[in-house]
Motif scaffolding. Structure first.
Motif, PDB file in Angstrom:
ATOM      1  N   MET A  86      -8.182   1.448  -6.559  1.00  0.00           N
ATOM      2  CA  MET A  86      -7.975   0.188  -5.846  1.00  0.00           C
ATOM      3  C   MET A  86      -6.662  -0.492  -6.230  1.00  0.00           C
ATOM      4  O   MET A  86      -6.362  -1.570  -5.728  1.00  0.00           O
ATOM      5  N   THR A  87      -5.867   0.166  -7.079  1.00  0.00           N
ATOM      6  CA  THR A  87      -4.586  -0.400  -7.476  1.00  0.00           C
ATOM      7  C   THR A  87      -3.676  -0.607  -6.275  1.00  0.00           C
ATOM      8  O   THR A  87      -3.010  -1.626  -6.150  1.00  0.00           O
ATOM      9  N   TYR A  88      -3.633   0.382  -5.388  1.00  0.00           N
ATOM     10  CA  TYR A  88      -2.768   0.338  -4.214  1.00  0.00           C
ATOM     11  C   TYR A  88      -3.596   0.586  -2.962  1.00  0.00           C
ATOM     12  O   TYR A  88      -4.381   1.532  -2.924  1.00  0.00           O
ATOM     13  N   ARG A  89      -3.426  -0.262  -1.959  1.00  0.00           N
ATOM     14  CA  ARG A  89      -4.136  -0.070  -0.697  1.00  0.00           C
ATOM     15  C   ARG A  89      -3.813   1.320  -0.133  1.00  0.00           C
ATOM     16  O   ARG A  89      -2.675   1.733  -0.092  1.00  0.00           O
ATOM     17  N   GLY A  90      -4.818   2.032   0.263  1.00  0.00           N
ATOM     18  CA  GLY A  90      -4.647   3.363   0.836  1.00  0.00           C
ATOM     19  C   GLY A  90      -4.731   4.492  -0.171  1.00  0.00           C
ATOM     20  O   GLY A  90      -4.775   5.657   0.213  1.00  0.00           O
TER      21      GLY A  90
ATOM     22  N   GLU B  69     -12.079  -1.570  -0.375  1.00  0.00           N
ATOM     23  CA  GLU B  69     -10.792  -1.911   0.243  1.00  0.00           C
ATOM     24  C   GLU B  69     -10.980  -2.320   1.707  1.00  0.00           C
ATOM     25  O   GLU B  69     -10.417  -3.315   2.159  1.00  0.00           O
ATOM     26  N   GLN B  70     -11.779  -1.567   2.438  1.00  0.00           N
ATOM     27  CA  GLN B  70     -11.977  -1.835   3.866  1.00  0.00           C
ATOM     28  C   GLN B  70     -12.728  -3.135   4.121  1.00  0.00           C
ATOM     29  O   GLN B  70     -12.484  -3.811   5.109  1.00  0.00           O
TER      30      GLN B  70
ATOM     31  N   THR C 271       3.520   2.403   2.797  1.00  0.00           N
ATOM     32  CA  THR C 271       4.706   1.592   3.054  1.00  0.00           C
ATOM     33  C   THR C 271       5.896   2.478   3.435  1.00  0.00           C
ATOM     34  O   THR C 271       5.933   3.658   3.126  1.00  0.00           O
TER      35      THR C 271
ATOM     36  N   TRP D  95     -12.745   3.028  -1.362  1.00  0.00           N
ATOM     37  CA  TRP D  95     -12.323   2.868   0.026  1.00  0.00           C
ATOM     38  C   TRP D  95     -13.148   1.778   0.711  1.00  0.00           C
ATOM     39  O   TRP D  95     -12.606   0.933   1.416  1.00  0.00           O
TER      40      TRP D  95
ATOM     41  N   ALA E 266     -12.768  -5.662   1.984  1.00  0.00           N
ATOM     42  CA  ALA E 266     -12.160  -6.718   1.165  1.00  0.00           C
ATOM     43  C   ALA E 266     -13.173  -7.272   0.161  1.00  0.00           C
ATOM     44  O   ALA E 266     -13.201  -8.468  -0.121  1.00  0.00           O
TER      45      ALA E 266
ATOM     46  N   GLY F  59       0.812  -1.208   0.000  1.00  0.00           N
ATOM     47  CA  GLY F  59       0.000   0.000   0.000  1.00  0.00           C
ATOM     48  C   GLY F  59       0.846   1.258   0.000  1.00  0.00           C
ATOM     49  O   GLY F  59       2.070   1.214   0.150  1.00  0.00           O
TER      50      GLY F  59
END
Length: 190
Positions: A94-98, A159-160, A27, A156, A162, A24
């Motif tokens: 949604m490519t990268y978490r966060g 992502e949260q 990092t 979001w 899943a 994400g």
């Protein structure tokens, strides 16, 4: 830029892409520098903030989203173009978490490098929404900024929770049902 500095910058971007995909956008920047085989000082010379690094990693994606908006407008009705583009935008977030939270946070912060990086994408979104509103496809009591925030919220939430892609697409379809004047997501995009 000197050749060695350019190589370091490219290695940092490659390491950041891999780290963001793995862990994400929050990092460790020190881990990214280590993965790129450069010191932290080199990373901060090229990218003084996390947002600057995220913006550099995403710059080409934002340009692609802007180009895709123009293509969709040329090939589809205003409502269909907006729905198709919002799917692309949510998938991008949604490519990268966060990433969805980062983008939603800076949509109005003109001092942010990420705000500057997504200028063309934001302009394209504003045009898509305005065109859909002029064509009577989208309700006129909402602006493009709100639409982008809502789409970021869908990403979001996906992502949260899943949620799988089908779950995210369902949430986006529900959002679009509320935005579109006729209350129905145009097919085949819905």
């Amino acid at each position: 830029m000197r050749a060695d500095a350019q190589r370091n910058r490219e290695r940092l971007l490659a390491a950041a892409r891999a780290a963001f995909a793995r862990a994400g956008v929050e990092t460790s920047l020190d881990d990214i520098a280590r993965d790129a085989n450069v010191g932290s000082g080199t990373l901060y010379r090229h990218f003084p903030t996390r947002e600057a690094l995220v913006a550099a990693v995403l710059d080409d994606r934002y340009e692609a989203l802007a180009a895709e908006a123009a293509r969709l407008q040329a090939e589809h009705s205003p409502g269909e173009a907006l729905v198709a583009w919002l799917k692309l935008f949510v998938n991008h977030l949604m490519t990268y978490r966060g990433l969805a939270a980062s983008v939603a946070t800076v949509l109005h912060d003109e001092t942010s490098p990420l705000y500057s990086a997504c200028h063309a994408m934001r302009a394209a979104a504003y045009e898509l929404v305005a065109t859909a509103q002029r064509g009577g496809a989208v309700r006129d009591d909402i602006d493009a900024s709100q639409v982008l925030h809502l789409a970021a919220g869908v990403a979001w939430a996906g992502e949260q929770s899943a949620a799988d892609r089908a779950g995210v697409e369902h949430m986006l379809a529900v959002l679009m049902d509320g935005l579109l004047c006729n209350g129905r997501v145009p097919r085949p995009f819905g």
